[in-house]
Design an enzyme around this catalytic site. Sequence first.
Site, PDB file in Angstrom:
ATOM      1  N   HIS A 246      41.645  25.881  40.772  1.00 44.63           N
ATOM      2  CA  HIS A 246      41.943  26.291  42.141  1.00 44.63           C
ATOM      3  C   HIS A 246      43.439  26.155  42.372  1.00 44.63           C
ATOM      4  CE1 HIS A 246      41.942  26.338  46.572  1.00 44.63           C
ATOM      5  NE2 HIS A 246      40.776  26.956  46.470  1.00 44.63           N
ATOM      6  N   GLU A 305      33.433  28.478  43.990  1.00 45.94           N
ATOM      7  CA  GLU A 305      32.767  29.710  43.596  1.00 45.94           C
ATOM      8  C   GLU A 305      31.613  29.482  42.625  1.00 45.94           C
ATOM      9  OE1 GLU A 305      36.353  31.251  42.239  1.00 45.94           O
ATOM     10  OE2 GLU A 305      36.969  32.086  44.171  1.00 45.94           O
TER      11      GLU A 305
END
Length: 362
Positions: A246, A305
């Site tokens: 991320h 995700e």
Amino acid sequence: MKNGLEDAVAAETQLSDVDGEAGRLIIRGVSLDHLVADGTYEGVAALLLDGLMERSFDEAELRGWLAKARTKVFVHIEATDDALLALPPVDAMRALIARLPDGEDLDIALGLMAAPAVFLPAVLRLQRGQEPIAPDAALPQAADILRMLTGKLPSKEQVSALDTYLVTISDHGLNASTFASRVIASTQAGLTSSVLAALSALKGPLHGGAPGPVLDMLDAVGTAENAGRWLGDALDRGERLMGFGHRIYRVRDPRADALKGALKPLLASGQVDSARGALAEAVEAAALAILKARKPDRPLDVNVEFYTALLLEALGFPRQAFTGVFAIGRTVGWLAHAREQALDGRLIRPRSVYIGPSPAAA
């Protein structure tokens, strides 16, 4: 200048704080783990919008108003035609949202929170050749979304899982779509314009397009025993492991743990294929081990995700609709940021540095 505005501060906000070093997300002074414990979409929406609209309200009031708003926006489904239904679900949803009036008041905001929740299930059903299902004003938002999608009343575990997802992704600092929302709001264009701009930013694959490819990766891995070999081969080919890493978080994304927790009751009750769950666990463990070994200087951990993909698949959403489901939850964050910008901010007008050729001498 930093390309991508890395570390540039463009707004002061009371809405959310993303601490990438500690792996912590705070929304309006409440940590994510407390929000998801018993949280609902209506609860986090009331929290985010508190003090930003022309009148105050609580979670129960908002639930009733949203139910009426869902019924009201359903009439726009009549505008769907073959050309609209040929679009990807998020584009069809965006086209229908563009039919809503613009403005700054609470009724406009309620319509925008209700619209994606109604339009996405209807578009998906129409694309499958099924009739859309009208909203049920007696149900809360998460339960009604699932009923409009499947035609059946969802289980309590399914409702809780979707509520957890909608709460988890309701706001997350000044990401690309939220920044787009604030830029448009700073021009006083209206909340509908802000949401449409944010949704247009979200559909870009670098922002909102990764959950679907997580499932593609799991399908390609196939079995838990194949996880280590397949992931190693993917890295050898220079491919990215979907659902890991991320831009902000230097440690594990706290939203990943919230969604992994939301999956457990579905697995325990047999509402999620146990083999799919075991495959995901094996891929997670193998990916973390191989990333640590190959990229020891880069903090790469599970992001939101990875378990988003598994949860939305378990709830019956097709992978091409995942960006649209994300928009259902994030719209309230976009609205809150737009109102905060409109009330307290200025027209956003950064500078650029010219690096083109100098004018030729006369």
